[in-house]
Design a protein around this motif. Structure first.
Motif, PDB file in Angstrom:
ATOM      1  N   LEU A 311      11.141  42.016  52.063  1.00 11.42           N
ATOM      2  CA  LEU A 311      11.563  42.467  53.386  1.00 11.42           C
ATOM      3  C   LEU A 311      13.031  42.140  53.655  1.00 11.42           C
ATOM      4  O   LEU A 311      13.809  42.993  54.084  1.00 11.42           O
ATOM      5  N   LEU A 312      13.419  40.892  53.390  1.00 10.83           N
ATOM      6  CA  LEU A 312      14.766  40.455  53.734  1.00 10.83           C
ATOM      7  C   LEU A 312      15.805  40.925  52.726  1.00 10.83           C
ATOM      8  O   LEU A 312      17.011  40.833  52.997  1.00 10.83           O
ATOM      9  N   SER A 313      15.359  41.426  51.587  1.00 12.90           N
ATOM     10  CA  SER A 313      16.323  41.932  50.609  1.00 12.90           C
ATOM     11  C   SER A 313      17.043  43.170  51.128  1.00 12.90           C
ATOM     12  O   SER A 313      18.094  43.561  50.606  1.00 12.90           O
ATOM     13  N   HIS A 314      16.510  43.803  52.144  1.00 17.03           N
ATOM     14  CA  HIS A 314      17.140  44.979  52.745  1.00 17.03           C
ATOM     15  C   HIS A 314      18.054  44.606  53.901  1.00 17.03           C
ATOM     16  O   HIS A 314      18.618  45.474  54.555  1.00 17.03           O
ATOM     17  N   GLY A 315      18.162  43.309  54.177  1.00 19.36           N
ATOM     18  CA  GLY A 315      19.047  42.860  55.234  1.00 19.36           C
ATOM     19  C   GLY A 315      18.346  41.970  56.242  1.00 19.36           C
ATOM     20  O   GLY A 315      17.110  41.813  56.199  1.00 19.36           O
ATOM     21  N   PRO A 316      19.095  41.358  57.149  1.00 17.71           N
ATOM     22  CA  PRO A 316      18.508  40.443  58.146  1.00 17.71           C
ATOM     23  C   PRO A 316      17.494  41.159  59.041  1.00 17.71           C
ATOM     24  O   PRO A 316      17.591  42.367  59.282  1.00 17.71           O
ATOM     25  N   LEU A 317      16.521  40.380  59.529  1.00 18.55           N
ATOM     26  CA  LEU A 317      15.525  40.878  60.473  1.00 18.55           C
ATOM     27  C   LEU A 317      15.333  39.852  61.581  1.00 18.55           C
ATOM     28  O   LEU A 317      15.488  38.644  61.349  1.00 18.55           O
ATOM     29  N   PRO A 318      14.985  40.308  62.800  1.00 14.96           N
ATOM     30  CA  PRO A 318      14.573  39.348  63.825  1.00 14.96           C
ATOM     31  C   PRO A 318      13.419  38.494  63.297  1.00 14.96           C
ATOM     32  O   PRO A 318      12.522  38.996  62.604  1.00 14.96           O
ATOM     33  N   SER A 319      13.449  37.202  63.586  1.00 12.42           N
ATOM     34  CA  SER A 319      12.473  36.284  63.000  1.00 12.42           C
ATOM     35  C   SER A 319      11.037  36.697  63.316  1.00 12.42           C
ATOM     36  O   SER A 319      10.164  36.650  62.434  1.00 12.42           O
ATOM     37  N   ASP A 320      10.765  37.110  64.571  1.00 14.92           N
ATOM     38  CA  ASP A 320       9.399  37.511  64.938  1.00 14.92           C
ATOM     39  C   ASP A 320       8.943  38.699  64.095  1.00 14.92           C
ATOM     40  O   ASP A 320       7.789  38.758  63.651  1.00 14.92           O
ATOM     41  N   LYS A 348      18.474  30.903  59.016  1.00 17.13           N
ATOM     42  CA  LYS A 348      18.045  31.244  60.367  1.00 17.13           C
ATOM     43  C   LYS A 348      19.258  31.188  61.291  1.00 17.13           C
ATOM     44  O   LYS A 348      19.895  30.141  61.432  1.00 17.13           O
ATOM     45  N   ILE A 349      19.571  32.317  61.909  1.00 16.51           N
ATOM     46  CA  ILE A 349      20.780  32.436  62.713  1.00 16.51           C
ATOM     47  C   ILE A 349      20.404  32.736  64.165  1.00 16.51           C
ATOM     48  O   ILE A 349      19.620  33.652  64.439  1.00 16.51           O
ATOM     49  N   SER A 350      20.958  31.953  65.080  1.00 14.33           N
ATOM     50  CA  SER A 350      20.703  32.167  66.519  1.00 14.33           C
ATOM     51  C   SER A 350      21.693  33.178  67.073  1.00 14.33           C
ATOM     52  O   SER A 350      22.858  33.217  66.672  1.00 14.33           O
ATOM     53  N   HIS A 360      17.701  35.528  70.702  1.00 13.95           N
ATOM     54  CA  HIS A 360      16.750  35.696  69.605  1.00 13.95           C
ATOM     55  C   HIS A 360      17.331  35.079  68.337  1.00 13.95           C
ATOM     56  O   HIS A 360      18.498  34.655  68.310  1.00 13.95           O
ATOM     57  N   TRP A 361      16.477  35.009  67.313  1.00 17.71           N
ATOM     58  CA  TRP A 361      16.878  34.496  66.005  1.00 17.71           C
ATOM     59  C   TRP A 361      16.696  35.596  64.964  1.00 17.71           C
ATOM     60  O   TRP A 361      15.818  36.451  65.105  1.00 17.71           O
ATOM     61  N   THR A 362      17.521  35.555  63.947  1.00 18.04           N
ATOM     62  CA  THR A 362      17.320  36.446  62.797  1.00 18.04           C
ATOM     63  C   THR A 362      17.181  35.607  61.531  1.00 18.04           C
ATOM     64  O   THR A 362      17.673  34.471  61.467  1.00 18.04           O
ATOM     65  N   TRP A 363      16.482  36.190  60.568  1.00 18.47           N
ATOM     66  CA  TRP A 363      16.332  35.573  59.247  1.00 18.47           C
ATOM     67  C   TRP A 363      17.057  36.427  58.220  1.00 18.47           C
ATOM     68  O   TRP A 363      17.035  37.663  58.288  1.00 18.47           O
ATOM     69  N   GLU A 364      17.680  35.752  57.250  1.00 17.19           N
ATOM     70  CA  GLU A 364      18.262  36.481  56.130  1.00 17.19           C
ATOM     71  C   GLU A 364      18.196  35.606  54.885  1.00 17.19           C
ATOM     72  O   GLU A 364      18.111  34.367  54.970  1.00 17.19           O
ATOM     73  N   LEU A 365      18.217  36.253  53.730  1.00 18.82           N
ATOM     74  CA  LEU A 365      18.144  35.522  52.480  1.00 18.82           C
ATOM     75  C   LEU A 365      19.455  34.785  52.215  1.00 18.82           C
ATOM     76  O   LEU A 365      20.529  35.239  52.630  1.00 18.82           O
ATOM     77  N   PRO A 366      19.392  33.664  51.503  1.00 16.80           N
ATOM     78  CA  PRO A 366      20.628  32.988  51.100  1.00 16.80           C
ATOM     79  C   PRO A 366      21.390  33.857  50.105  1.00 16.80           C
ATOM     80  O   PRO A 366      20.803  34.747  49.469  1.00 16.80           O
ATOM     81  N   PRO A 367      22.680  33.637  49.956  1.00 10.39           N
ATOM     82  CA  PRO A 367      23.501  34.517  49.106  1.00 10.39           C
ATOM     83  C   PRO A 367      22.949  34.730  47.706  1.00 10.39           C
ATOM     84  O   PRO A 367      23.022  35.835  47.160  1.00 10.39           O
TER      85      PRO A 367
END
Length: 380
Positions: A311-320, A348-350, A360-367
Motif C-alpha cells: 500500500l505505502l509503496s505507492h506513496g504516503p496515506l492517511p494513517s486511518d 509517521k508524519i503529523s 491528521h497523520w500520514t504514514w510513509e515507508l522509510p527511504p
C-alpha cells in the motif's frame, strides 16, 4: 396409533409438544452488535480493578443519549450500532449514588432523566428488603415497564441471589436465572449481569467467571474484562473480549483506558481505544494462550507487513486509511497492523490545520523501502 392420538386436537388436557412449523423466524436484535443482544441476558466479568462498574455506567450513558457504540469489527466487516435514546435501570449497585454513580454518569455524558435505580422492594410489614431473584422478579418487571428500559444492569449478580441457593449446584442456579432469561425475552431489553472472576488463574475465559457454570450456559454473551500486558499505541490499558457467544461471529476485542474526567480528576471515565489483537483466553492469561505467542501472531503480522508495504509503496496515506486497508487485505487486527508498521520502520508524519492543532497523520515507508512511481501503478 400413537401419532394419531398426539395430533388429535379434541383430546382433553394441555398438549405436551409445540410444532415448530408454527414459529415465524426472526433475526436477533442487538443493543450493541456482537456484544449485547436485546431480549437476552449477558454477563460482564473480570477482577475488581478493571473498572467493570465504570464500564457499565459508560454503556448506560450511551443508551440514555442514543450515542454510537464502539464499532464492532467482525472479520473485515465494521458494524456501527446506534439506536434512539432509551431508559436504563440499575439494580443492586453497591456504590453510593450521590458521590460515585451520578458523577461517573455525568462524566460519561449521560441523560440522567433516562437512568433510574430500582427501589428496594418491601416486605409484608412495609419495610425495605434486599432485592432477590426470583422473589422480586415482578418488582423488576414493573421497573422495566415503567421506564421502557432497553438496558438493565444487575451489579453484582451475587448480591441478588437468594440465601438458600446452592451456589455449587447447576440446577439450583438455573432455576433462579431462568426467571431473568424469561424476563429479558418478555420485555425485549438487554439484561446485563456483572460478576467477578474466580481465583483459578490459568483457566480458559469460558470458565473464569465466579460461581456455577450455569451462568455461562444460560446467557447468550459473556464478556471478559482484563488489563493488557502492554499499552497499545492508542493508549488502551485494558480490553474487553467476548468469551462466549453463539448469536454472531466473535467481534475483535476492544481496548479502553480509565481516565480522570475533565471536571474532576477523582472521577474516572472510560475512553474507548479501538480494537486490539488479543483473544479472550490471551487477555486473561489462560494456559496455552499467552499473548505474543509467535506461533499465533507471526503469520498475521507477516501478512500485514506485506499488505502495508504494498500500500505505502505507492506513496504516503492517511494513517486511518492505511490501517483500515491493511486490515481488509490481511485479516489482521489493528494492533497487529501497528506492530507491522513498527517492523517496517514506517514514518509517521503529523499534519496541522489552520487552528494550529494536529488535523491528521500520514504514514510513509522509510527511504530504503520506497520505490519510484511507475506508469500503470494502481492508485489506492
Amino acid at each position: 396409533m400413537l401419532a394419531d392420538w398426539a395430533d388429535d386436537p379434541g383430546r382433553d388436557g394441555p398438549q405436551a409438544v409445540r410444532r415448530l412449523s408454527g414459529v415465524t423466524p426472526t433475526s436477533v436484535k442487538w443493543l450493541w452488535y456482537g456484544w449485547l443482544p436485546l431480549g437476552k441476558v449477558s454477563i460482564l466479568e473480570g477482577d475488581s480493578d478493571v473498572g467493570k462498574s465504570t464500564v457499565t455506567l459508560s454503556w448506560a450513558a450511551i443508551v440514555s443519549q442514543g450515542k454510537p457504540w464502539p464499532t464492532s469489527v467482525v472479520g473485515t466487516k465494521h458494524v456501527d450500532s446506534i439506536s434512539d435514546p432509551a431508559d436504563v435501570v440499575l439494580v443492586g449497585i453497591e456504590d453510593d449514588e450521590d458521590d460515585t454513580v451520578v458523577p461517573r454518569l455525568m462524566a460519561a455524558g449521560a441523560d440522567l432523566e433516562r437512568i433510574a435505580t430500582l427501589n428496594r422492594p418491601v416486605d409484608e410489614w412495609g419495610d425495605p428488603k434486599p432485592f432477590t431473584i426470583p422473589d422480586d422478579i415482578d418488582w423488576l418487571r414493573q421497573g422495566i415497564v415503567e421506564t421502557g428500559a432497553k438496558l438493565v444492569v444487575i451489579d453484582p449478580i451475587s448480591a441478588c441471589m437468594p440465601e438458600n441457593v446452592k451456589h455449587g449446584v447447576d440446577t439450583s442456579i438455573r432455576r433462579v436465572l431462568m426467571h431473568l432469561v424469561e424476563l429479558a425475552r418478555e420485555t425485549q431489553c438487554a439484561i446485563l449481569l456483572v460478576r467477578h472472576f474466580n481465583k483459578a488463574a490459568g483457566m480458559s475465559a469460558k470458565h473464569r467467571g465466579g460461581g456455577s457454570v450455569a451462568y455461562s450456559a444460560l446467557v447468550r454473551s459473556v464478556i471478559s474484562a482484563a488489563p493488557l500486558l502492554h499499552p497499545t499505541d492508542e493508549g488502551a490499558t485494558y480490553a474487553l473480549a467476548r468469551a462466549i457467544g453463539n448469536l454472531s461471529k466473535a467481534p475483535s476485542s476492544i481496548g479502553y483506558s480509565l481516565d480522570s474526567s475533565a471536571d474532576n480528576e477523582e472521577v474516572p471515565e472510560v475512553t474507548w481505544r479501538g480494537t486490539v489483537d488479543v483473544t479472550a483466553d490471551q487477555l486473561i492469561g489462560a494456559d496455552g494462550a499467552k499473548v505474543a505467542d509467535a506461533r499465533k501472531t507471526a503469520p498475521l503480522r507477516e501478512a500485514a507487513k506485506v499488505a502495508l508495504k504494498e500500500l505505502l509503496s505507492h506513496g504516503p496515506l492517511p494513517s486511518d486509511e492505511a490501517i483500515e486497508k491493511t486490515q481488509l487485505a490481511s485479516g489482521a487486527g489493528k494492533g497487529t497492523v501497528q506492530s507491522a508498521a513498527k517492523d517496517l520502520a514506517v514514518i509517521k508524519i503529523s499534519h496541522y490545520g489552520d487552528s494550529g492543532a494536529i488535523s491528521h497523520w500520514t504514514w510513509e515507508l522509510p527511504p530504503g523501502l520506497q520505490r519510484v512511481k511507475q506508469a500503470g501503478d494502481v492508485e489506492f
